[in-house]
Design a protein around this motif. Sequence first.
Motif, short mmCIF file in Angstrom:
data_model
loop_
_atom_site.label_atom_id
_atom_site.label_comp_id
_atom_site.label_asym_id
_atom_site.label_seq_id
_atom_site.Cartn_x
_atom_site.Cartn_y
_atom_site.Cartn_z
N CYS A 251 7.80 7.27 -1.47
CA CYS A 251 7.16 6.35 -2.12
C CYS A 251 5.77 6.95 -2.50
O CYS A 251 5.10 6.33 -3.32
CB CYS A 251 6.74 5.37 -1.02
SG CYS A 251 8.20 4.42 -0.25
N CYS A 269 2.27 2.63 6.04
CA CYS A 269 3.91 2.47 5.91
C CYS A 269 4.26 1.97 7.15
O CYS A 269 3.82 2.22 8.12
CB CYS A 269 4.08 4.04 5.59
SG CYS A 269 5.94 3.90 5.83
N LYS B 170 1.93 -1.90 -4.05
CA LYS B 170 3.31 -2.26 -4.02
C LYS B 170 3.60 -3.63 -4.36
O LYS B 170 3.21 -4.75 -3.59
CB LYS B 170 3.88 -1.65 -2.71
CG LYS B 170 5.48 -2.23 -2.71
CD LYS B 170 5.75 -1.92 -1.20
CE LYS B 170 7.19 -2.35 -0.82
NZ LYS B 170 7.35 -2.73 0.74
S1 SF4 Z 1 6.61 0.67 4.02
FE1 SF4 Z 1 6.91 2.92 3.86
S2 SF4 Z 1 8.81 3.37 2.96
FE2 SF4 Z 1 8.27 1.09 2.96
S3 SF4 Z 1 7.58 0.92 0.86
FE3 SF4 Z 1 5.92 1.19 2.16
S4 SF4 Z 1 5.43 3.20 2.18
FE4 SF4 Z 1 7.61 3.08 1.47
#
Ligand code: SF4
Lengths: 342, 489
Positions: A251, A269, B170
């Motif tokens: 990521c 994360c 994200k």
């Molecule tokens: S939770 Fe961790 S593995 Fe999942 S998208 Fe976010 S950074 Fe990537």
Amino acid sequence: MTYPAGTPTRPLRLIWLQSGGCGGCTLSLLGQQEPDLVTALRAAHVEVLWHPSLSEATGAEARAILDAAADGTQPVDILCLEGSVIHGPNGTGGFHLMAGTGRPMRDMIGAIAAHATHIIAVGSCAAFGGITAGGGNAVEAGGLAYNGTRAGGLLGAGFRARGGLPVINIAGCPIHPGWFVDTILQLAGGTLSAADLDEWERPLAYTSQLVHHGCARNEYYEFKASAEELGDLGCMMENLGCKGTQARADCNTRAWNGSGSCLTGGYPCINCTAPGFEEPGHSFSATPKISGIPIGLPTDMPKAWFVALASLSKAATPRRLKENAARPTPAILPRDRRKEGA
Amino acid sequence: MSEKPSRLILGPFNRVEGDLEVRLDIAGDHVEGARVTSPLYRGFEAMLVGRPAADALTYAPRICGICSVSQSVAAARALAGVRPAGLERRLPPANGQHAINLVHAVENIADHITHFYLFFMPDFARATYAGEPWHEAAAGRFTALKGSAATQILPARAGLMNMMGVLAGKWPHTLSIQPGGSTRAITRAEQARLRLMLAGFRSFCENTLFAAPLEAVAAISSREALYDWAQGRGGDFAHFLKIAQRLDLARSGVTRLRHIAFGAYAGGDGPLFPRGMFDAGIGAAGPLPIGAITEDVSHAWYAGEGGAPRHAAPTPDMSNPDAYSWCKAPRLGGNVAEVGALSRQLVAGHPLLRDYVARDGASVEARVVARVIEVALVVMAMEHWIAAIDPAAPFQDTRPRLDTGDAMGLTEAARGSLGHWLRLDGGRISHYQIIAPTTWNFSPRDAQGVPGPLEQALVGAPIRAGETEPVSVQHIVRSFDPCMVCTVH
Ligand code: SF4
Ligand code: SF4
């Protein structure tokens, strides 16, 4: 089944099914860039026989395609499942009846899987059960080849698809579009083997590194300069539940939506590519500690060493990092000392 | 076909988000009655009970991958609303509000164009229309995955979504939206970059979707003026309008119901699109009595009482013989209500949409027009929010919040009003109920036997000779832009 590298002799026929999920993996996939998804599918010689969000065929036309795949008369090279397999209530599958049929969706998934050359579990739900299996899992959600960390799932432990590979688990909540596109290009090129998958059958293309690799907060990590609130600049391992040192995904080296990641977004994360991530046993954005020391330290580092190094590095933390760690924007910037007065 | 079936079961109903089945009673050449089934249950409301309060922010977006930010916004607002009686709601700082509005707007606009190009328009490419003079052009442009539009829309959509990378890290399933604001502070350089990304999307809209400046589109104030505007014009919106006029879609899928909106895109002077109610039967707007919202489970697979979402929490149970869906039936003071972009614009008083509904009621065409017009309106608002960000000021208020109390979080997803109702006890969730937009629109019958908006809209839909998947039904269902994973959650 293998093809000469890069040149499949005919299109790979793909069927995509959805069950107990949120559709987020499809929506994430639509964000594929440089080039776009349609061009990427063409490059992989993939022909979409049916996808619930993208295809023209609906109702009886769609059922005809799926029925033919289920009885083996319509060859399927790649079966994708998005969302978990739903077994509840009481093992009946009644929580997800396939629209237009009145039959449990898992029957259709199992029937097509029996004939498919390759099977891809798209996202952590299809791989392991995922969020749908959270909160005590009243709906009895599971994956294709795993229920949480237990091998089995709908298809059974030791399952191999016609093409010889196990279910390919592109785990993630949701998937990154690049993880999927990498995988189908390798399937099309005939270059994806069992050696390209990790211990959970996730493509090493994206799990050969940790989320921690390339994190913009690594400098803070080194000196244990920690964020206190979500949005602070420091490392989120000590206080905010960050599992980047254990989570396997790229990521921080393969951007999301052009430039982002959970970490650049200012939140931890949560290891969404791992089985059981939905039940961490604590609040997602808090780090459980025992006498001030976080449990869940980096898996491949002896605890005593970690503690010793941490106290050493904490003592040596540059002022810039110490001051900036618990703030959303930097108070002290790097300076070139050759410039007078710096 | 001489003897038509009196019953038609449509499913899997694709190019909607999630699982849908529609059962039709047919009389001669038209639909006489409809029952709408949501066949998937996951149980997020139950899953959340017992978890730490902040977990709602991880779980709620995962209800839905198409409107995950809307779910986040509702959850964050509900958590922020837990406060002592009589005390003012603590609004996030202005930057946080702008950042959340931008993230939310990117998602909603992406939804609108995804719906228009990938879900709705491909029906005009269907073989049943092969004899129509406009069919060849529509098929070349809009055939699913193969039409010329696909490889234009996908990069434009992805380019817009790049704003998410900067603003939210994200997408879907961001955790950047918090009760106190946004976790992502924006620098001056990033502010400039956001402006550039949005400019890229504006140019897609003005070149490809509208073939006109956004300002000109937003100012169109009557249906006649819209038809005049579309005359001889290129662009996909005009393309749609020309087909819609041929097919008379302004008189297809008609309802004359109450339209409600919870208010969208918060701001210092109130939301960009206000909260309220518009009665399409009498053409008047008024305040929205939130306390009059209830859910009825007489025809849904649940046990226990329905009622106000603040108290009621029915549990899944497939033994009710009258039930045919996992979707509950939300009602406003006992009445059916429609939600969506059209409802938002009716409440907001947009003259074009008010004109549509005054003439022929809410219709397939009016719903699509509202959605596309909203693209223009919201992109213009986004330019202001970007400009209003002050990188030197805070993006969130991180002071601790109360951990016991009731609250609701209301917002607007692309497809309509979304509400979360929760109770916290000692920092843990003890009650959580969600009413999603499609729960309103695709609700089953209630205890009085009154069908939901889609079930009403389908009555009278024409069936062309030999059709097994009536294309008019496809248009009507998709005109609501349903999201079935949200519906039941
Ligand atoms: S939770 Fe961790 S593995 Fe999942 S998208 Fe976010 S950074 Fe990537
Ligand atoms: S925030 Fe997480 S991923 Fe980043 S450096 Fe710290 S532990 Fe590693």
